[in-house]
Design a protein around this motif. Structure first.
Motif, PDB file in Angstrom:
ATOM      1  N   ARG A 136      -1.608  11.901  11.587  1.00 46.19           N
ATOM      2  CA  ARG A 136      -0.698  10.836  11.158  1.00 46.19           C
ATOM      3  C   ARG A 136      -0.368   9.946  12.350  1.00 46.19           C
TER       4      ARG A 136
ATOM      5  N   ASP B  87       4.816   5.013   8.810  1.00 46.19           N
ATOM      6  CA  ASP B  87       4.045   6.243   8.930  1.00 46.19           C
ATOM      7  C   ASP B  87       2.826   6.124   8.022  1.00 46.19           C
ATOM      8  N   PHE B  88       1.649   6.463   8.565  1.00 50.52           N
ATOM      9  CA  PHE B  88       0.422   6.313   7.791  1.00 50.52           C
ATOM     10  C   PHE B  88      -0.664   7.222   8.342  1.00 50.52           C
ATOM     11  N   ASN B  89      -1.723   7.375   7.576  1.00 49.16           N
ATOM     12  CA  ASN B  89      -2.871   8.160   7.987  1.00 49.16           C
ATOM     13  C   ASN B  89      -3.516   7.492   9.196  1.00 49.16           C
TER      14      ASN B  89
ATOM     15  N   ASN C   5       0.844  -1.184   0.000  1.00 45.42           N
ATOM     16  CA  ASN C   5       0.000   0.000   0.000  1.00 45.42           C
ATOM     17  C   ASN C   5       0.886   1.242   0.000  1.00 45.42           C
ATOM     18  N   GLN C   6       0.762   2.061  -1.043  1.00 43.99           N
ATOM     19  CA  GLN C   6       1.637   3.236  -1.148  1.00 43.99           C
ATOM     20  C   GLN C   6       1.334   4.320  -0.127  1.00 43.99           C
ATOM     21  N   ASN C   7       0.252   4.185   0.633  1.00 44.33           N
ATOM     22  CA  ASN C   7      -0.066   5.157   1.671  1.00 44.33           C
ATOM     23  C   ASN C   7       0.621   4.841   2.997  1.00 44.33           C
ATOM     24  N   ILE C   8       1.290   3.718   3.082  1.00 42.58           N
ATOM     25  CA  ILE C   8       2.031   3.339   4.287  1.00 42.58           C
ATOM     26  C   ILE C   8       3.516   3.459   3.956  1.00 42.58           C
ATOM     27  N   ARG C   9       4.161   4.399   4.603  1.00 39.78           N
ATOM     28  CA  ARG C   9       5.584   4.650   4.353  1.00 39.78           C
ATOM     29  C   ARG C   9       6.402   3.837   5.351  1.00 39.78           C
TER      30      ARG C   9
ATOM     31  N   PHE D 158      -6.348   4.826   9.078  1.00 37.11           N
ATOM     32  CA  PHE D 158      -6.167   3.448   8.619  1.00 37.11           C
ATOM     33  C   PHE D 158      -6.342   2.490   9.793  1.00 37.11           C
TER      34      PHE D 158
END
Length: 172
Positions: A109, A139-141, A2-6, A144
């Protein structure tokens, strides 16, 4: 993935990481018993508890004595405002226990920073798992759905949970 989870490996320079890990795994670090992991719904399950340390709880003056240890992480994350910084220590279990999926807070975040390497992980609602590897940060929203686990191969699993508002490019 998932590209939203760094995912950032070797997040802190080795010397800063070693200092933080040494303090948090040391004999004199203050851990406090918490009879649940995700919510007070866990209170009826005798297999679910953890130890926590609240570095910051969202109010000025609520910082623990160890708050200064968070400075390198806060600076590297480019934090505008902190909502909460909490450390979680889950003791070794016979089998890995996944906790309840949850959201930390709305509209900010979440960063999870792994203090020790073990076979525990962070799992997201989409099924993605991120292994607990020391000095790794994810790091993620905060919206989630995610959860953590226990571990079976070390004495404990230790993570930092940092909820924050980032500086947005172009802000003063």
């Amino acid at each position: 993935m998932n590209q939203n989870i760094r995912i950032i490996n070797n997040f802190l320079p080795e010397k800063q990481f070693q200092e933080l890990q040494s303090v948090m795994t040391g004999l004199f670090f203050p851990w406090y018993y918490n009879p649940f992991v995700v919510s007070d719904h866990d209170l009826n399950d005798v297999n679910i508890s953890q130890f926590t340390h609240r570095f910051f709880t969202g109010r000025e003056g609520s910082e623990s004595a160890g708050y200064k240890l968070m400075k390198p992480i806060i600076e590297k994350l480019n934090v505008k405002a902190i909502v909460r910084i909490k450390a979680n220590l889950l003791v070794k279990t016979e089998k890995i226990i996944e906790h309840t999926l949850h959201r930390d807070f709305n509209n900010n975040r979440t960063a999870i920073y792994y203090i020790n390497t073990n076979n525990g992980y962070t799992k997201f609602a989409n099924g993605q798992k991120v292994n607990s590897i020391e000095n790794r940060l994810i790091d993620f929203n905060s919206n989630f759905m995610h959860t953590g686990t226990t571990c079976t191969d070390q004495k404990c699993r230790i993570v930092l949970n940092i909820n924050y508002y980032p500086f947005i490019e172009g802000e003063c």
